[in-house]
Design an enzyme around this catalytic site. Structure first.
Site, PDB file in Angstrom:
ATOM      1  N   ASN A   1       0.796  -1.233   0.000  1.00 42.77           N
ATOM      2  CA  ASN A   1       0.000   0.000   0.000  1.00 42.77           C
ATOM      3  C   ASN A   1       0.832   1.288   0.000  1.00 42.77           C
ATOM      4  O   ASN A   1       0.342   2.331  -0.412  1.00 42.77           O
ATOM      5  CB  ASN A   1      -0.924   0.018   1.231  1.00 42.77           C
ATOM      6  CG  ASN A   1      -2.004  -1.055   1.152  1.00 42.77           C
ATOM      7  OD1 ASN A   1      -2.767  -1.106   0.185  1.00 42.77           O
ATOM      8  ND2 ASN A   1      -2.042  -1.932   2.131  1.00 42.77           N
TER       9      ASN A   1
ATOM     10  N   GLU B   1      -6.178  -1.413 -13.154  1.00 44.62           N
ATOM     11  CA  GLU B   1      -7.617  -1.699 -13.225  1.00 44.62           C
ATOM     12  C   GLU B   1      -8.421  -0.610 -13.954  1.00 44.62           C
ATOM     13  O   GLU B   1      -9.452  -0.136 -13.473  1.00 44.62           O
ATOM     14  CB  GLU B   1      -8.167  -1.960 -11.814  1.00 44.62           C
ATOM     15  CG  GLU B   1      -7.455  -3.129 -11.148  1.00 44.62           C
ATOM     16  CD  GLU B   1      -7.788  -3.315  -9.665  1.00 44.62           C
ATOM     17  OE1 GLU B   1      -8.769  -2.720  -9.197  1.00 44.62           O
ATOM     18  OE2 GLU B   1      -7.052  -4.060  -8.994  1.00 44.62           O
TER      19      GLU B   1
ATOM     20  N   GLU C   1       0.418 -10.117  -7.902  1.00 43.60           N
ATOM     21  CA  GLU C   1      -0.652 -10.244  -6.892  1.00 43.60           C
ATOM     22  C   GLU C   1      -1.213 -11.661  -6.772  1.00 43.60           C
ATOM     23  O   GLU C   1      -2.434 -11.859  -6.748  1.00 43.60           O
ATOM     24  CB  GLU C   1      -1.774  -9.243  -7.181  1.00 43.60           C
ATOM     25  CG  GLU C   1      -1.283  -7.824  -7.294  1.00 43.60           C
ATOM     26  CD  GLU C   1      -2.377  -6.774  -7.371  1.00 43.60           C
ATOM     27  OE1 GLU C   1      -3.509  -7.046  -6.950  1.00 43.60           O
ATOM     28  OE2 GLU C   1      -2.081  -5.659  -7.853  1.00 43.60           O
TER      29      GLU C   1
END
Ligand code: G3I
Length: 390
Positions: A102, A195, A300
């Site tokens: 993050n 995304e 991921e």
């Protein structure tokens, strides 16, 4: 992305797959009969002996012909708690590439107009440099990581666009400064855009609304202007498992390539489950994205075992199915993606309980259990990295 989004689809398997699955399950149930979760098969360590009983290979990176990564945070790297010492020991043994889970996202860096806080990322880069790890930057622009002040920004669209341009150029240039012993930037690459697609359509986001239809191209151009060496990735989920989404992404890539928009790689987030995608999906998925000639990042990686909420603890049978799926993923990546396009595989977490998808102990998607002990998944993954067919 939320967990439900990945699993709302029904993924029918063809008959051949059902037969193979039935045979595998039969063999497993014979092997594992009476095997409770307390009697979970223990992973074995190490590869073939070099003759004196010492395994010639022991850790994940030794089995792989490409980088193997996992995620970190600045706070965990700085901590010397018992858990975090263990985490760092495993990190340095098993992995040679890291991604900030993050800390290098826009919401964590972009504090106000032309005001950037790179301190967490800097700490990660310093740790990587001291320990010979590659850093993959994640992620410059993602609709799910926008600081509140930017969402509410009252300036014009043109001013908004200029803020994003500055943010990208400053952030890429800043993180390109720290070099490794060979003179390459420790931050070797960035997910420039994450995304952008929602299914097969372009997602409506703050960026598409304020910057116009070509905003995605501008992001890559600005990143390239900031540094000519850093590798620029487009990263998304369901790239391997859903062919229609993959086609939409490949059309965008093709458009970039025909119009000299810089792009170096595709990140295929591998948030999958123990039954899906199928072997055929995995093969087709890797083959089609590799056909672009770009670097391929199997990013991921986590594999859920309880997408239908039908188990209340990790059963031995499910653990083996998960192990097989980890092995498939690693094996077909190594087999199908040409060597010069193998950017690597990045696992999305260490202990099950650290996963974004753990959800209070209802799923167990990673390689290590909550005591940092390798699960059967670890064995499968390692064997796949080693080129052993599942
Ligand atoms: O920072 C606060 C912290 O101060 C507080 O104590 C804590 C309490 O829950 O919350 C902290 O923030 C959370 C952060 O993770 C750190 O734990 C956020 O609420 C939470 O939304 C955030 O979730 C991350 C998520 O992306 C959203 O950024 C997950 O850790 C991370 O694994 C996940 O990763 C994404 C990839 O970046 C993109 N692809 C999908 C993937 C999974 O969603």
């Amino acid at each position: 992305m939320c967990k439900s989004k990945i699993y709302t689809h029904d993924y029918p398997m063809n008959t051949q797959m059902k037969i193979i699955k039935a045979i595998v399950l039969l063999i497993l149930s014979i092997t594992l009969i009476h095997c409770s979760s307390e009697e979970m098969p223990k992973p074995s360590f190490g590869g073939p002996s070099d003759g004196d009983g010492t395994p010639s290979k022991q850790y994940l990176t030794e089995f792989a012909a490409f980088p193997v990564g996992n995620i970190v945070s600045a706070s965990k790297l700085a901590s010397n708690s018992e858990d975090n010492l263990k985490f760092k020991e495993i990190l340095l043994n098993d992995y040679n590439s890291i991604t900030a889970e993050n800390d290098m996202k826009m919401a964590n860096i972009f504090r106000g107009p032309d005001n950037y806080d790179w301190s967490d990322g800097d700490a990660i880069v310093a740790y990587a440099k001291a320990n010979g790890l590659r850093v993959h930057g994640h992620a410059l622009v993602w609709h799910s990581s926008i600081p509140g002040w930017l969402t509410n920004y009252a300036g014009t669209d043109e001013e908004f666009s200029k803020l994003i341009e500055n943010y990208i150029k400053q952030t890429v240039a800043h993180f390109a400064e720290e070099k490794d012993s060979l003179g390459n930037s420790v931050v070797a690459s960035w997910d420039v855009l994450n995304e952008y697609f929602d299914g097969t359509s372009v997602r409506s986001s703050l960026f598409s609304q304020r910057m116009g239809a070509d905003f995605h191209k501008k992001l890559f151009q600005w990143a390239r202007e900031a540094n000519s060496d850093v590798k620029l990735f487009y990263n998304d989920y369901n790239v391997i498992g859903i062919s229609s989404k993959r086609s939409a992404i490949l059309s965008m890539v093709s458009d970039f390539q025909s119009n000299n928009i810089p792009i170096d790689g595709i990140g295929a987030q591998v948030h999958i489950n123990y039954q899906w995608p199928t072997i055929t999906d995995i093969q087709n998925g890797f083959q089609e994205i590799a056909n672009t000639g770009l670097l391929i990042h199997s990013s991921e990686l986590d594999i859920t075992v309880n997408p239908n909420d039908d188990i209340s603890e990790l059963t031995a049978e499910r653990a083996i199915s998960q192990s097989v799926q980890f092995q498939r993923l690693a094996f077909y990546y190594g087999e199908i993606v040409p060597k010069n396009q193998q950017f690597g595989i990045t696992v999305w977490g260490f202990r099950d309980q650290d996963s974004w998808i753990y959800e209070g102990g209802t799923d167990w998607p990673l390689l290590y259990d909550n005591n940092f002990e390798p699960k059967p998944a670890y064995d499968g993954f390692r064997n796949g990295l080693d080129g052993q067919a599942p």
